[in-house]
Design a protein around this motif. Structure first.
Motif, PDB file in Angstrom:
ATOM      1  N   ALA A   8     -33.853 -12.030  -4.713  1.00 36.60           N
ATOM      2  CA  ALA A   8     -33.855 -10.897  -6.063  1.00 36.60           C
ATOM      3  C   ALA A   8     -33.503  -9.343  -5.957  1.00 36.60           C
ATOM      4  CB  ALA A   8     -35.254 -11.302  -6.582  1.00 36.60           C
ATOM      5  N   SER A   9     -33.796  -9.091  -5.036  1.00 35.54           N
ATOM      6  CA  SER A   9     -33.177  -7.552  -4.279  1.00 35.54           C
ATOM      7  C   SER A   9     -32.073  -7.428  -4.807  1.00 35.54           C
ATOM      8  CB  SER A   9     -34.200  -7.300  -3.461  1.00 35.54           C
ATOM      9  OG  SER A   9     -33.499  -5.667  -3.293  1.00 35.54           O
TER      10      SER A   9
ATOM     11  N   ASN B  12     -29.435  -5.659  -7.121  1.00 33.45           N
ATOM     12  CA  ASN B  12     -28.890  -4.142  -6.987  1.00 33.45           C
ATOM     13  C   ASN B  12     -27.575  -4.629  -7.391  1.00 33.45           C
ATOM     14  OD1 ASN B  12     -30.201  -2.357  -5.355  1.00 33.45           O
ATOM     15  ND2 ASN B  12     -30.688  -3.936  -4.467  1.00 33.45           N
ATOM     16  N   SER B  13     -27.273  -5.992  -8.009  1.00 31.46           N
ATOM     17  CA  SER B  13     -25.797  -6.373  -7.834  1.00 31.46           C
ATOM     18  C   SER B  13     -26.365  -5.816 -10.299  1.00 31.46           C
ATOM     19  CB  SER B  13     -25.350  -7.318  -8.117  1.00 31.46           C
ATOM     20  OG  SER B  13     -24.150  -8.255  -8.412  1.00 31.46           O
ATOM     21  N   SER B  14     -26.935  -6.096 -10.024  1.00 33.58           N
ATOM     22  CA  SER B  14     -27.526  -5.983 -11.568  1.00 33.58           C
ATOM     23  C   SER B  14     -26.735  -4.926 -11.974  1.00 33.58           C
ATOM     24  CB  SER B  14     -28.500  -6.336 -12.227  1.00 33.58           C
ATOM     25  OG  SER B  14     -28.191  -5.992 -13.292  1.00 33.58           O
ATOM     26  N   ARG B  15     -27.841  -4.008 -11.341  1.00 37.10           N
ATOM     27  CA  ARG B  15     -27.765  -2.476 -11.326  1.00 37.10           C
ATOM     28  C   ARG B  15     -25.871  -1.756 -11.382  1.00 37.10           C
ATOM     29  NH1 ARG B  15     -31.452   1.174  -8.262  1.00 37.10           N
ATOM     30  NH2 ARG B  15     -30.835   0.628  -6.593  1.00 37.10           N
ATOM     31  N   GLU B  16     -25.089  -2.272 -10.132  1.00 38.43           N
ATOM     32  CA  GLU B  16     -23.743  -2.030  -9.924  1.00 38.43           C
ATOM     33  C   GLU B  16     -23.592  -2.473 -11.326  1.00 38.43           C
ATOM     34  OE1 GLU B  16     -20.242  -3.242  -6.565  1.00 38.43           O
ATOM     35  OE2 GLU B  16     -23.122  -2.806  -6.267  1.00 38.43           O
TER      36      GLU B  16
ATOM     37  N   ASP C  90     -34.058   0.898 -11.457  1.00 43.08           N
ATOM     38  CA  ASP C  90     -34.065   2.142 -10.421  1.00 43.08           C
ATOM     39  C   ASP C  90     -36.000   1.770 -10.508  1.00 43.08           C
ATOM     40  OD1 ASP C  90     -31.401   3.261 -10.320  1.00 43.08           O
ATOM     41  OD2 ASP C  90     -31.836   4.575 -11.926  1.00 43.08           O
ATOM     42  N   THR C  91     -36.349   1.824 -11.260  1.00 42.92           N
ATOM     43  CA  THR C  91     -38.027   1.765 -11.377  1.00 42.92           C
ATOM     44  C   THR C  91     -37.917   0.255 -10.605  1.00 42.92           C
ATOM     45  OG1 THR C  91     -38.552   2.266 -13.170  1.00 42.92           O
ATOM     46  CG2 THR C  91     -40.536   1.399 -12.088  1.00 42.92           C
ATOM     47  N   LYS C  92     -37.659  -0.365 -10.475  1.00 42.73           N
ATOM     48  CA  LYS C  92     -37.786  -1.333  -9.132  1.00 42.73           C
ATOM     49  C   LYS C  92     -38.205  -1.681  -7.912  1.00 42.73           C
ATOM     50  CE  LYS C  92     -38.361  -5.137 -13.164  1.00 42.73           C
ATOM     51  NZ  LYS C  92     -37.835  -6.683 -13.421  1.00 42.73           N
TER      52      LYS C  92
END
Length: 184
Positions: free
Chosen positions: A109-110, A114-118, A149-151
């Protein structure tokens, strides 16, 4: 399309079947094949796939779209949002089963978040570079990045810039070569 009609009629299973059949016609075709729908049609397909919770299939289409055109704000945005939805859905499923998940699930999930944020940050960079005009897309992308960013904690500068250790290593090697050539 038939799938969007079925979605509007809340016949999600029929919509999923229609979307799968449609995608099967061209998904294994080589790039440039005339049987592949045009770019905007595939963007619409991605939105429909996401709407019926077929995020994995949507990501397959998005990965292919990025290979064709990595300057599409909407493609990067949809990819980031899609990955975010995958993790949200899995979290809801775990909660429904009263399971907190394994360490592997949490690491996965992490990684996906991270990929989602990228992907979302790429979308926002391109949005600014291209003076893109879909303000709702920008606002939603910013909202999602804020939640991520919060997660996950604030992204490091290199991650936000799309740069990583490879770029730093390359720059370091180039500097070493410069010093060697200058005899210093």
């Amino acid at each position: 399309t038939f799938a969007s009609v079925r979605i509007s009629q809340t016949k999600v299973d029929e919509a999923r079947k229609a979307l799968t059949q449609s995608r099967e016609l061209w998904k294994d075709s080589a790039a440039g094949d005339d049987g592949i729908p045009d770019f905007p049609t595939r963007i619409s397909l991605v939105r429909l796939l996401m709407e019926v919770e077929m995020e994995e299939e949507a990501m397959e289409v998005l990965d292919r779209l990025i290979e064709e055109d990595d300057s599409s704000v909407e493609t990067w945005y949809l990819g980031g949002w899609c990955q975010y939805l995958v993790v949200q859905r899995k979290a809801l499923e775990s909660a429904a089963m009263a399971s907190s998940g394994t360490n592997d699930d949490k690491e996965d999930a992490s990684r996906v978040l991270n990929s989602s944020r990228e992907w979302l940050n790429n979308s926002l960079r391109l949005y600014e570079l291209q003076d893109y005009e879909d303000h709702r897309l920008r606002e939603h992308a910013l909202e999602l990045v804020g939640e991520l960013d919060t997660k996950l904690g604030k992204a490091e500068k290199n991650e936000e810039d799309g740069e990583g250790d490879e770029d730093e290593a390359w720059e370091s090697d180039a500097e070493d070569e410069d010093h060697e050539m200058n005899g210093t």
